[in-house]
Design an enzyme around this catalytic site. Sequence first.
Site, mmCIF file in Angstrom:
data_model
loop_
_atom_site.group_PDB
_atom_site.id
_atom_site.type_symbol
_atom_site.label_atom_id
_atom_site.label_comp_id
_atom_site.label_asym_id
_atom_site.label_seq_id
_atom_site.Cartn_x
_atom_site.Cartn_y
_atom_site.Cartn_z
ATOM 1 N N HIS A 1 0.671 -1.398 -0.331
ATOM 2 C CA HIS A 1 0.425 -0.236 0.135
ATOM 3 C C HIS A 1 0.614 0.842 0.037
ATOM 4 O O HIS A 1 0.235 2.171 -0.102
ATOM 5 C CB HIS A 1 -0.307 0.271 1.549
ATOM 6 C CG HIS A 1 -1.866 -1.060 1.353
ATOM 7 N ND1 HIS A 1 -3.589 -1.046 0.712
ATOM 8 C CD2 HIS A 1 -2.110 -2.235 1.146
ATOM 9 C CE1 HIS A 1 -4.095 -1.811 0.823
ATOM 10 N NE2 HIS A 1 -3.645 -2.915 0.414
ATOM 11 N N ASP B 1 3.692 9.570 -0.939
ATOM 12 C CA ASP B 1 2.587 9.048 -0.697
ATOM 13 C C ASP B 1 2.188 8.074 -1.309
ATOM 14 O O ASP B 1 2.695 7.729 -2.839
ATOM 15 C CB ASP B 1 1.358 9.801 -0.124
ATOM 16 C CG ASP B 1 0.383 9.379 0.619
ATOM 17 O OD1 ASP B 1 0.161 7.772 0.405
ATOM 18 O OD2 ASP B 1 -0.916 10.420 0.852
HETATM 19 C C1 GDG Z 1 -1.844 3.619 2.692
HETATM 20 C C2 GDG Z 1 -0.938 4.238 2.308
HETATM 21 C C3 GDG Z 1 -2.639 4.200 0.726
HETATM 22 C C4 GDG Z 1 -8.983 10.272 8.039
HETATM 23 N N1 GDG Z 1 -9.151 10.712 8.502
HETATM 24 C C5 GDG Z 1 -10.668 10.148 8.336
HETATM 25 C C6 GDG Z 1 -10.915 9.294 7.672
HETATM 26 N N2 GDG Z 1 -10.036 9.102 7.086
HETATM 27 C C7 GDG Z 1 -9.462 8.198 5.898
HETATM 28 C C8 GDG Z 1 -9.938 9.039 4.661
HETATM 29 C C9 GDG Z 1 -9.238 8.002 3.890
HETATM 30 C C10 GDG Z 1 -7.822 7.087 4.291
HETATM 31 O O1 GDG Z 1 -8.569 7.217 5.946
HETATM 32 C C11 GDG Z 1 -6.974 7.994 4.741
HETATM 33 O O2 GDG Z 1 -5.919 7.081 3.176
HETATM 34 P P1 GDG Z 1 -4.669 7.309 2.485
HETATM 35 O O3 GDG Z 1 -4.834 6.768 1.622
HETATM 36 O O4 GDG Z 1 -4.845 9.562 2.343
HETATM 37 O O5 GDG Z 1 -3.396 7.234 3.201
HETATM 38 P P2 GDG Z 1 -3.018 6.311 4.298
HETATM 39 O O6 GDG Z 1 -3.915 5.681 6.051
HETATM 40 O O7 GDG Z 1 -1.613 6.265 4.647
HETATM 41 O O8 GDG Z 1 -2.965 4.954 3.815
HETATM 42 C C12 GDG Z 1 -1.508 5.481 1.094
HETATM 43 C C13 GDG Z 1 -3.341 3.529 1.581
HETATM 44 O O9 GDG Z 1 -2.719 2.794 2.394
HETATM 45 C C14 GDG Z 1 -4.277 2.534 0.074
HETATM 46 O O10 GDG Z 1 -3.943 1.862 -0.326
HETATM 47 O O11 GDG Z 1 -3.433 5.317 -0.354
HETATM 48 O O12 GDG Z 1 -1.059 6.223 -0.048
HETATM 49 O O13 GDG Z 1 -0.196 5.552 3.350
HETATM 50 O O14 GDG Z 1 -10.259 7.087 3.658
HETATM 51 O O15 GDG Z 1 -10.659 9.159 4.314
HETATM 52 N N3 GDG Z 1 -11.670 8.125 7.359
HETATM 53 C C15 GDG Z 1 -12.769 8.981 8.626
HETATM 54 N N4 GDG Z 1 -13.200 10.387 9.549
HETATM 55 C C16 GDG Z 1 -11.514 10.479 9.820
HETATM 56 O O16 GDG Z 1 -10.937 11.049 10.881
HETATM 57 N N5 GDG Z 1 -14.349 8.046 8.489
#
Ligand code: GDG
Length: 488
Positions: A180, A393
Amino acid sequence: MRPAVQTDPSGGRRSAPPEGTYELVVVANRLPVDRVTEDDGSVRWQQSPGGLVTAMQSVMSGEDGAWVGWSGDPGPAPEPFDEGGMHLHAVGLSEQEVEDHYEGFSNETLWPLYHDVIVPPRFRRRWFDGYRTVNRRFAEVAASLAAPGATVWVHDYQLQLVPAMLRQLRPDVQIGWFNHIPFPGVELFAQLPWRRAVVEGLLGADLLGFQRKADADNFLRVCRRLLGLRTRGGTVDVPGPDESVRVVRASAFPISIDASGLAELSREPEVIERSRQIRRDLGDPEWLLLGVDRLDYTKGIRHRLKAYEELLSDGTLSPPQAVLVQVATPSRERVTAYVQLREQVEVTVGRANGDYGHLGRPAIHYLHQSYPRKEMAAMFLAADVMLVTPLRDGMNLVAKEYVTCRSDEGGALVLSEFTGAAGELDRAYICNPHDIDGLKATIRHAMAADPTEKRRRMRAMRRRVAEYDVQRWADDFLQALQTAPERP
Ligand code: GDG
């Protein structure tokens, strides 16, 4: 056939053995559920939010699917149980193993090393021993659950040794692994004292999936340069006994989101009304800028705040006409680098609000909290400019979520070129977050752009995410795994 289910006092529904009957086994650091303790002390499991869970649920429905993962609490594993059409099998981690395997090797060694060493990775031999022990435990559980010839899909950087360990235990199963996060260039990866063990662990898989082609290429280069293996196209030849060769494939499968589910949510009248209410609560600003990230040093929050502070100081933006809302979801709060980041961010926010805020109208609304999915959708819908500015990222799902929520084709996305998402959302306002002047110029550009042009960009990005959603991602990966080159 699915095993019989019986009620378990821990709140889940326990299934009886036999083991070794599941056609699809997902192995991930965490189970797709969180433990919730009710006021009366009873415990139940609640599905964790997130696209992976949604995608897997639909892939597993109609299949005999099991999920292996840690519950998130140290101590003995709860009994296996069934939930949401999946058999869930927890792996127990002791307090010491959480420290060594999870907080240590996964989050203080691999995470920074794989994210361009934004902070220095720490190499501790004890941590790697814990990582190996825990990876073996995951492999053993997966081996005990998989049916003959089953498919096992291992996820992420916390479990890189599982593929080879599993192959040793169960040479009959098809093994896929998906990363990921980014896979670093050979010059950085070479720092890892256990680099050979990690690569050999991964090469136990039939198919290795990465977010971008560049990540897959980095892995192939590591195989050539550090292990002297032969690579052809997107494959590695892994020598076996008696001059046999096993072919392992490495390719890109950019992860996505449950686009139709989220688009539907964002069109609910309650969500639309809430988005208007948010703007009213903020004093009906002309410009609402938004950042939503885990509070992680990879996400570029400090650079974003610096750029915003300079736009305030040079008068480009002035509260209450412009306001920044920064949601920074609490993350890895026991790791030193995260404690330091939180302090730096909070000092910056305090300074900006002290210098540029007004009574009842701060320049930055900083929210160190988690919000329900609906509230997030309302925030996305309310924001004029979404700032997604990571220093590195793997993908960044927030960018895809923002455009998906904009059925009105409003808003503008400022997106770092160092995200996997930038490869697909190339109609965003692309920036280099290290270049503060450039970042400021991109924000100004996004604000000043012609509304028709902005809508055109938004439409193109929305189309891409709708077409290539998380279901498509999971299907493509599993399809490729079924057709991976036969082992000779
Ligand atoms: C890893 C990789 C890759 C965040 N705050 C809240 C909330 N979120 C949700 C967002 C999004 C998820 O969490 C975060 O996803 P990201 O992709 O931005 O980042 P990572 O956590 O670092 O994830 C990344 C991912 O894996 C998938 O392969 O894209 O690059 O680092 O969905 O919306 N959701 C809620 N409340 C919050 O306060 N409900």
